[in-house]
Design a protein around this motif. Sequence first.
Motif, PDB file in Angstrom:
ATOM      1  N   SER A 225       0.813  -1.215   0.000  1.00  0.00           N
ATOM      2  CA  SER A 225       0.000   0.000   0.000  1.00  0.00           C
ATOM      3  C   SER A 225       0.846   1.264   0.000  1.00  0.00           C
ATOM      4  O   SER A 225       0.375   2.337  -0.394  1.00  0.00           O
ATOM      5  N   GLY A 226       2.098   1.149   0.429  1.00  0.00           N
ATOM      6  CA  GLY A 226       2.982   2.308   0.468  1.00  0.00           C
ATOM      7  C   GLY A 226       3.570   2.681  -0.881  1.00  0.00           C
ATOM      8  O   GLY A 226       4.232   3.726  -1.002  1.00  0.00           O
ATOM      9  N   VAL A 227       3.323   1.870  -1.908  1.00  0.00           N
ATOM     10  CA  VAL A 227       3.839   2.178  -3.247  1.00  0.00           C
ATOM     11  C   VAL A 227       2.913   3.178  -3.925  1.00  0.00           C
ATOM     12  O   VAL A 227       1.702   2.954  -3.996  1.00  0.00           O
ATOM     13  N   PRO A 228       3.452   4.287  -4.413  1.00  0.00           N
ATOM     14  CA  PRO A 228       2.600   5.281  -5.099  1.00  0.00           C
ATOM     15  C   PRO A 228       1.835   4.656  -6.258  1.00  0.00           C
ATOM     16  O   PRO A 228       2.392   3.896  -7.056  1.00  0.00           O
ATOM     17  N   GLY A 229       0.541   4.954  -6.326  1.00  0.00           N
ATOM     18  CA  GLY A 229      -0.299   4.431  -7.391  1.00  0.00           C
ATOM     19  C   GLY A 229      -1.159   3.266  -6.972  1.00  0.00           C
ATOM     20  O   GLY A 229      -2.125   2.920  -7.654  1.00  0.00           O
ATOM     21  N   VAL A 230      -0.849   2.645  -5.833  1.00  0.00           N
ATOM     22  CA  VAL A 230      -1.651   1.519  -5.340  1.00  0.00           C
ATOM     23  C   VAL A 230      -2.830   2.058  -4.552  1.00  0.00           C
ATOM     24  O   VAL A 230      -2.659   2.773  -3.566  1.00  0.00           O
ATOM     25  N   ARG A 231      -4.035   1.722  -4.985  1.00  0.00           N
ATOM     26  CA  ARG A 231      -5.240   2.196  -4.307  1.00  0.00           C
ATOM     27  C   ARG A 231      -5.831   1.160  -3.348  1.00  0.00           C
ATOM     28  O   ARG A 231      -6.515   1.497  -2.396  1.00  0.00           O
ATOM     29  N   ALA A 262       0.914   0.831 -15.048  1.00  0.00           N
ATOM     30  CA  ALA A 262       0.360  -0.130 -14.099  1.00  0.00           C
ATOM     31  C   ALA A 262       1.362  -1.247 -13.814  1.00  0.00           C
ATOM     32  O   ALA A 262       1.549  -1.660 -12.661  1.00  0.00           O
ATOM     33  N   HIS A 263       2.049  -1.697 -14.865  1.00  0.00           N
ATOM     34  CA  HIS A 263       3.045  -2.749 -14.661  1.00  0.00           C
ATOM     35  C   HIS A 263       4.274  -2.215 -13.943  1.00  0.00           C
ATOM     36  O   HIS A 263       4.931  -2.956 -13.203  1.00  0.00           O
ATOM     37  N   GLU A 264       4.590  -0.952 -14.136  1.00  0.00           N
ATOM     38  CA  GLU A 264       5.705  -0.360 -13.396  1.00  0.00           C
ATOM     39  C   GLU A 264       5.388  -0.307 -11.908  1.00  0.00           C
ATOM     40  O   GLU A 264       6.254  -0.552 -11.062  1.00  0.00           O
ATOM     41  N   ILE A 265       4.121   0.014 -11.601  1.00  0.00           N
ATOM     42  CA  ILE A 265       3.694   0.015 -10.193  1.00  0.00           C
ATOM     43  C   ILE A 265       3.792  -1.397  -9.620  1.00  0.00           C
ATOM     44  O   ILE A 265       4.276  -1.614  -8.505  1.00  0.00           O
ATOM     45  N   ALA A 266       3.324  -2.389 -10.395  1.00  0.00           N
ATOM     46  CA  ALA A 266       3.370  -3.777  -9.938  1.00  0.00           C
ATOM     47  C   ALA A 266       4.815  -4.226  -9.721  1.00  0.00           C
ATOM     48  O   ALA A 266       5.120  -4.921  -8.736  1.00  0.00           O
ATOM     49  N   ASP A 267       5.705  -3.841 -10.610  1.00  0.00           N
ATOM     50  CA  ASP A 267       7.122  -4.212 -10.456  1.00  0.00           C
ATOM     51  C   ASP A 267       7.711  -3.629  -9.177  1.00  0.00           C
ATOM     52  O   ASP A 267       8.501  -4.290  -8.484  1.00  0.00           O
ATOM     53  N   GLU A 268       7.321  -2.391  -8.862  1.00  0.00           N
ATOM     54  CA  GLU A 268       7.829  -1.764  -7.644  1.00  0.00           C
ATOM     55  C   GLU A 268       7.282  -2.454  -6.395  1.00  0.00           C
ATOM     56  O   GLU A 268       7.996  -2.626  -5.400  1.00  0.00           O
TER      57      GLU A 268
END
Length: 291
Positions: A225-231, A262-268
């Motif tokens: 949840s702390g990753v930017p972009g995750v709702r 979206a995949h960049e968020i998932a990778d992070e």
Amino acid sequence: MNSPADRHGRVRRILLWVLLANVAVIAAKLIVGLRTGSIAVLGDAAHSGVDAINNVVGLAAMRLAAAPPDAEHPYGHGKFETLAALAVAAFLSVTFFELVQSALDRLIRGGAPPDIEPVMMGVLAAALVVNAAVALGEARASRRLSSEILAADARHTASDVLVTAAVLAGLAITDWTGWAPADAWLALAVALVVARSGYKIFRETIPVLVDERAVDPREIEGVASGVPGVRAVTGVRSRGKSVGRFAELTIRVEPAETAVSAHEIADEVERRVAARIGFTDVTVHVEPHMN
């Protein structure tokens, strides 16, 4: 940081040295047991024999566990190490029942007390020192390499130290008092130590084999949840222990996010969860967040 192949190789080398030490200890205890006629000493030798069998099983298991993931085993072969630790508990169970049977037979039928010689006591004392050194070395190596099989074997060897110490004390008492049943009662005490060692191994290996969760889902949710972009974070699952832990989760992102972002968020998310909590592999699924 050790690679999996390097780690497995180091564990195998440790198990090989421990096997050689255990063979020497078994030979010493068998000589003493046969010379004195003590079932407690022979039970102690059997207990050490399980250590040697465990080393052989562990060497074979670690060779299998070192194999990389493949089409039939996408999560790798790490559970072979857990199965080897479980095999130790199975061997301990056999030792327990054999000891109890021999002790009860001696108590019912009777018999002369063991014939104790000072040199035999010295041999057992030397075996105790070797076992203590092995247990300490294996325990340290198991923590350094996060090895279940080394931890299980170290625990078994540590119980072997206690067993040998108790046998030495019991033989001394028997020699002083001449009370024949003392050896049988001592063998029953050894059996209880064996049973306790097996129970501890069962308690630690069964959760891994039945895929008990590795960590609290809320811990994974907090990192993701702390990753930017995750709702939102849903469907959190984890399995494994120490080396070879896996996690799977679903994150929800804004519908406006592109497939690339979206995949960049998932990778992070995968990177942070793996690094901060300690997972071998993290799988993240992406879905749009619906308000």
